[in-house]
Design an enzyme around this catalytic site. Structure first.
Site, PDB file in Angstrom:
ATOM      1  N   ASP A 189      41.804  31.904  41.360  1.00 45.72           N
ATOM      2  CA  ASP A 189      42.498  33.156  41.066  1.00 45.72           C
ATOM      3  C   ASP A 189      43.861  33.191  41.753  1.00 45.72           C
ATOM      4  O   ASP A 189      44.851  33.657  41.178  1.00 45.72           O
ATOM      5  CB  ASP A 189      41.653  34.346  41.521  1.00 45.72           C
ATOM      6  CG  ASP A 189      40.290  34.376  40.853  1.00 45.72           C
ATOM      7  OD1 ASP A 189      40.210  34.038  39.660  1.00 45.72           O
ATOM      8  OD2 ASP A 189      39.305  34.721  41.534  1.00 45.72           O
ATOM      9  N   HIS A 214      35.386  37.495  41.955  1.00 49.33           N
ATOM     10  CA  HIS A 214      35.804  36.340  41.155  1.00 49.33           C
ATOM     11  C   HIS A 214      35.313  36.469  39.715  1.00 49.33           C
ATOM     12  O   HIS A 214      34.801  35.533  39.134  1.00 49.33           O
ATOM     13  CB  HIS A 214      35.254  35.056  41.804  1.00 49.33           C
ATOM     14  CG  HIS A 214      35.719  33.792  41.134  1.00 49.33           C
ATOM     15  ND1 HIS A 214      37.045  33.483  40.942  1.00 49.33           N
ATOM     16  CD2 HIS A 214      35.019  32.758  40.596  1.00 49.33           C
ATOM     17  CE1 HIS A 214      37.150  32.320  40.338  1.00 49.33           C
ATOM     18  NE2 HIS A 214      35.932  31.861  40.103  1.00 49.33           N
TER      19      HIS A 214
END
Length: 373
Positions: free
Chosen positions: A195, A237
């Site tokens: 990310d 996530h």
């Protein structure tokens, strides 16, 4: 006869990555590798790393990149299929790490003996139309089994969990370690580095689709290297739990509301973007392997004693009221040394954080319930 003897010895050393001489099979089909003999003689100084799921789409490039890392002296590759081929292939690389392959459940514990760092990319990948929750029932059981073996054979290792859904698999790992009496929250880290990698890249390279003829993003105009950009990504996530703090990007850049909404959405759905682009041929395996190696390298540098190693990770956290949360942490010889504060948030980020926390709480509970049920 002496030249032949010398040649035979060299051949034995070369082939030891496939059939370690100290790996004796027991009556149950397992072996008797111990922590005292798991490091190869003459191997490069460094750390012992195991990759669980080494033959998969993430595992293969991850294994290759870890073989290159100068901080790795011994690299154990484990999977339920195809490990001998991957091991043979990677062992031909002219770097210092000694590579050994382990195949099947009966060799799992041997793969873990004496390891300093364990990386877990094992599990099924995402396919078109799949959410991370769709992966849960399969990957949850895989992570549980692997962590039970970690608790037995290398309970002091740093554990990096990649297997999705990370928001739930990290709590699963924690519950397994708690049951085994080996849980150290500082040593269990969910890898959310992809990310961060995406955020750093997207703020440089994205031109808004709603402004096809308009100016490029400020950072791209400045000609920065993505590796010099730092966008903290907090929360979790998956989907809306992924919260890039664009107000804190370094070097500082200002974004319009439309830019923030576009970038946030693209960072949150980067995995889906890749799955759809591959049209059924896989998920984000290569960028994930790169991100995992970047995070593993940070862990190894911290284990070595390097100061001020700071990365975002999904951990047993004190930053919010949630038991697990991704944020910046300082890494050290024992894993997480310090939780860094979130810092000042924009109105958009504060509102997004509240939404993320609700979703994240459900995912955490799902993982905990899987073990406790």
């Amino acid at each position: 006869m002496e030249p032949n003897s010398g040649a035979n010895q060299r051949i034995a050393r070369i082939s030891s990555h496939l059939n370690p001489p100290n790996l004796k099979m027991n009556e149950h089909g397992g072996s008797s590798l111990t922590s005292f003999n798991c490091r190869a003689k003459g191997g490069a100084p460094g750390f012992k790393v195991a990759i669980l799921g080494a033959a998969g789409g993430i595992g293969q490039p991850l294994s290759m990149l870890m073989k290159i890392n100068p901080l790795v002296s011994v690299l154990h590759l484990y999977d339920v299929v195809n490990t001998p081929g991957v091991t043979s292939d990677i062992s031909h690389m002219d770097t210092g790490a000694v590579v050994r392959g382990f195949l099947g459940q009966n060799q799992l514990e041997d793969a873990l003996t004496g390891m300093d760092l364990v990386i877990i990319p094992a599990g099924v990948p995402r396919k078109p139309g799949m959410t991370r929750d769709d992966l849960f029932n399969i990957n949850a059981g895989i992570v549980k089994t692997l962590c039970e073996a970690i608790a037995k054979r290398c309970p002091k290792a740093i554990v990096n969990v990649i297997s999705n859904p990370v928001n739930s698999t990290v709590p699963i790992a924690a519950e397994v370690f708690k049951r085994a009496g080996t849980y150290d929250p500082k040593r269990l880290l969910g890898v959310t580095m992809l990310d961060v990698v995406r955020a750093n890249t997207f703020v440089l390279s994205c031109t808004l689709p709603i402004l096809p003829a308009g100016p490029k993003m400020q950072a791209e105009v400045l000609g920065l290297d993505p590796r010099d950009v730092d966008v903290p990504v907090v929360g979790g996530h998956a989907g809306i739990t992924i919260l890039p703090l664009l107000s804190q990007v370094k070097p500082h850049s200002s974004f319009t509301t439309k830019e923030i909404e576009y970038l946030t959405d693209r960072i949150q759905n980067g995995g889906t973007e890749v799955v759809e682009a591959k049209a059924g041929a896989g998920s984000a395996t290569l960028s994930m392997a790169y991100a995992a190696v970047k995070f593993a390298d940070a862990c190894l540098r911290a284990l070595k004693g390097e100061a001020n190693v700071i990365q975002c990770a999904y951990v047993d956290s004190q930053v919010t009221e949630l038991p697990f949360f991704a944020s910046k942490v300082r890494l050290g010889r024992d894993g997480v040394e310090e939780f860094l504060p979130l810092g000042p948030l924009s109105d958009y980020e504060r509102a997004s954080l509240e939404k993320a926390k609700k979703e994240l709480a459900t995912s955490v509970e799902k993982g905990v319930s899987f073990i406790r049920k």
